[in-house]
Design an enzyme around this catalytic site. Structure first.
Site, mmCIF file in Angstrom:
data_model
loop_
_atom_site.group_PDB
_atom_site.id
_atom_site.type_symbol
_atom_site.label_atom_id
_atom_site.label_comp_id
_atom_site.label_asym_id
_atom_site.label_seq_id
_atom_site.Cartn_x
_atom_site.Cartn_y
_atom_site.Cartn_z
ATOM 1 N N ASN A 1 0.860 -1.174 0.000
ATOM 2 C CA ASN A 1 0.000 0.000 0.000
ATOM 3 C C ASN A 1 0.909 1.241 0.000
ATOM 4 O O ASN A 1 1.690 1.456 0.934
ATOM 5 C CB ASN A 1 -0.887 -0.041 1.252
ATOM 6 C CG ASN A 1 -1.791 1.168 1.357
ATOM 7 O OD1 ASN A 1 -1.361 2.277 1.055
ATOM 8 N ND2 ASN A 1 -3.010 0.977 1.800
ATOM 9 N N HIS B 1 1.160 6.182 1.854
ATOM 10 C CA HIS B 1 1.924 7.117 2.669
ATOM 11 C C HIS B 1 3.115 7.735 1.943
ATOM 12 O O HIS B 1 3.737 8.659 2.458
ATOM 13 C CB HIS B 1 2.284 6.481 4.006
ATOM 14 C CG HIS B 1 1.025 6.191 4.785
ATOM 15 N ND1 HIS B 1 0.145 7.205 5.139
ATOM 16 C CD2 HIS B 1 0.441 5.040 5.174
ATOM 17 C CE1 HIS B 1 -0.904 6.666 5.748
ATOM 18 N NE2 HIS B 1 -0.750 5.352 5.784
ATOM 19 N N HIS C 1 -5.637 3.597 -1.234
ATOM 20 C CA HIS C 1 -6.937 3.956 -0.672
ATOM 21 C C HIS C 1 -7.253 5.374 -1.133
ATOM 22 O O HIS C 1 -6.598 6.328 -0.721
ATOM 23 C CB HIS C 1 -6.837 3.885 0.862
ATOM 24 C CG HIS C 1 -8.144 4.115 1.566
ATOM 25 N ND1 HIS C 1 -8.291 3.938 2.912
ATOM 26 C CD2 HIS C 1 -9.358 4.516 1.111
ATOM 27 C CE1 HIS C 1 -9.536 4.213 3.268
ATOM 28 N NE2 HIS C 1 -10.193 4.573 2.195
ATOM 29 N N ARG D 1 -9.313 8.092 -0.501
ATOM 30 C CA ARG D 1 -10.250 8.520 0.548
ATOM 31 C C ARG D 1 -11.123 9.649 0.026
ATOM 32 O O ARG D 1 -10.721 10.405 -0.860
ATOM 33 C CB ARG D 1 -9.480 8.981 1.792
ATOM 34 C CG ARG D 1 -8.709 7.849 2.465
ATOM 35 C CD ARG D 1 -8.136 8.314 3.794
ATOM 36 N NE ARG D 1 -9.164 8.415 4.795
ATOM 37 C CZ ARG D 1 -9.387 7.516 5.760
ATOM 38 N NH1 ARG D 1 -8.626 6.455 5.868
ATOM 39 N NH2 ARG D 1 -10.358 7.683 6.618
ATOM 40 N N ARG E 1 -6.950 12.846 1.227
ATOM 41 C CA ARG E 1 -5.847 13.320 2.072
ATOM 42 C C ARG E 1 -4.478 12.814 1.611
ATOM 43 O O ARG E 1 -3.472 13.413 1.920
ATOM 44 C CB ARG E 1 -6.089 12.953 3.538
ATOM 45 C CG ARG E 1 -5.939 11.490 3.842
ATOM 46 C CD ARG E 1 -6.034 11.228 5.317
ATOM 47 N NE ARG E 1 -7.377 11.419 5.811
ATOM 48 C CZ ARG E 1 -7.850 10.824 6.915
ATOM 49 N NH1 ARG E 1 -7.063 10.051 7.636
ATOM 50 N NH2 ARG E 1 -9.081 11.009 7.317
ATOM 51 N N GLU F 1 -8.765 0.520 -2.617
ATOM 52 C CA GLU F 1 -9.581 0.556 -1.388
ATOM 53 C C GLU F 1 -10.427 1.808 -1.436
ATOM 54 O O GLU F 1 -9.925 2.894 -1.753
ATOM 55 C CB GLU F 1 -8.682 0.636 -0.153
ATOM 56 C CG GLU F 1 -7.853 -0.585 0.102
ATOM 57 C CD GLU F 1 -6.921 -0.365 1.276
ATOM 58 O OE1 GLU F 1 -6.932 0.724 1.885
ATOM 59 O OE2 GLU F 1 -6.164 -1.277 1.568
ATOM 60 N N THR G 1 -8.188 3.592 8.854
ATOM 61 C CA THR G 1 -9.385 2.753 8.928
ATOM 62 C C THR G 1 -9.449 2.040 10.270
ATOM 63 O O THR G 1 -8.561 1.260 10.595
ATOM 64 C CB THR G 1 -9.364 1.713 7.778
ATOM 65 O OG1 THR G 1 -8.947 2.372 6.597
ATOM 66 C CG2 THR G 1 -10.729 1.107 7.579
ATOM 67 N N GLU H 1 -10.909 -9.487 3.331
ATOM 68 C CA GLU H 1 -9.648 -9.061 3.949
ATOM 69 C C GLU H 1 -9.901 -8.933 5.440
ATOM 70 O O GLU H 1 -10.746 -8.136 5.868
ATOM 71 C CB GLU H 1 -9.161 -7.739 3.363
ATOM 72 C CG GLU H 1 -7.853 -7.308 4.035
ATOM 73 C CD GLU H 1 -7.204 -6.080 3.425
ATOM 74 O OE1 GLU H 1 -7.578 -5.682 2.310
ATOM 75 O OE2 GLU H 1 -6.321 -5.509 4.098
ATOM 76 N N HIS I 1 -3.556 -4.441 7.983
ATOM 77 C CA HIS I 1 -3.697 -3.309 8.889
ATOM 78 C C HIS I 1 -2.752 -3.459 10.077
ATOM 79 O O HIS I 1 -2.917 -4.363 10.872
ATOM 80 C CB HIS I 1 -5.121 -3.104 9.409
ATOM 81 C CG HIS I 1 -5.310 -1.688 9.844
ATOM 82 N ND1 HIS I 1 -5.741 -0.696 8.991
ATOM 83 C CD2 HIS I 1 -5.032 -1.080 11.001
ATOM 84 C CE1 HIS I 1 -5.753 0.455 9.617
ATOM 85 N NE2 HIS I 1 -5.321 0.252 10.832
#
Ligand code: PXP
Length: 248
Positions: free
Chosen positions: A8, A11, A44, A46, A50, A71, A102, A152, A194
């Protein structure tokens, strides 16, 4: 069975958005992750944008050679984006604007009709559906019953557990949920994610042999600050392999 690593890259985008620059680019990060052995790329998008931006998803769809997992929240806006961009997989996650990340799994039981209609829209454009859920019996039954291609399992509680007993209990919950899923359907893919990091990923893989796939973001990107992205991906692949070697 080998466990696939989906990185992922959200970031990387967080760092970019912190200054409003064009760098570091999550699309470039995805290419590096794939070269280093990642089996898929996860982002993801969002609702508040962000970190990942619409432009990132569109470019990733063109450039990712392995598999793109998008996601997103179960909203009309997001489903319309998925219908247009057509990632390989959509993972539906609950989303609250004020949360830092999340926080829990999707309530599949409580919104079966809505999810059924989203699945039909995704099926129509050949996009697979994954549902991010807590390792809970009723949620697993509902998700598999809906015909999701994947579930998941949320590993947040496992990753936050501190005592050995609590860790064992959380691994037990995840193992029970994963076993239930594969007993209900031979075709369902079991993913997990996660909060996973280099210290906790091997035990998870060793303890839950039904896991096919892991989505790992924050800790891997944080490790990449010191190790470099390529090396960080290699270290996670090695940790996953060590867990697989421990499976009975
Ligand atoms: N899987 C899902 C469904 C997520 O929402 C997230 C966080 O975006 C992850 C995996 C990755 O979690 P982390 O960044 O803690 O590795």
């Amino acid at each position: 069975m080998t466990v696939n690593l989906h990185v992922n890259v959200d970031h990387v985008a967080t760092l970019r958005q912190a200054r409003g620059t064009a760098y570091p680019d999550p699309v470039e990060a995805a290419v590096i992750c794939e070269h280093a052995g990642a089996d898929g790329i996860t982002v993801h998008l969002r609702e508040d944008r962000r970190h990942i931006q619409d432009r990132d998803v569109e470019l990733l769809r063109q450039l990712v050679k392995s598999l793109l997992n998008l996601e997103m929240a179960a909203t009309d806006e997001m489903v319309a984006i998925a219908e247009r961009v057509r990632p390989h997989i959509v993972t539906l996650v609950p989303e609250k604007r004020e949360e830092r990340t999340t926080e829990g799994g999707l309530d599949v039981v409580g919104q079966l009709e809505r999810l059924r209609s989203i699945k039909a829209r995704l099926d129509a454009v050949d996009v697979q559906l994954s549902l991010f859920i807590d390792p809970d019996d009723a949620q697993v039954r509902a998700a598999v019953g809906l015909g999701a291609h994947a579930i998941e399992l949320h590993t947040g509680d496992y990753c936050e557990a501190e005592s050995d007993d609590a860790i064992e209990a959380e691994l037990g919950r995840l193992a029970t949920a994963a076993k239930l899923a594969v007993s209900l359907s031979e075709d369902v893919t079991v993913a997990a994610g996660h909060g996973l990091n280099l210290r906790n990923v091997s035990d998870l893989v060793a303890s839950v042999p039904e896991i096919d796939e892991l989505n790992i973001g924050h800790a891997l990107i944080a490790d990449a600050v010191f190790l470099g992205l390529e090396r960080a991906v290699e270290r996670y692949k090695d940790a996953i392999e060590a867990g697989e070697a421990e499976r009975e």
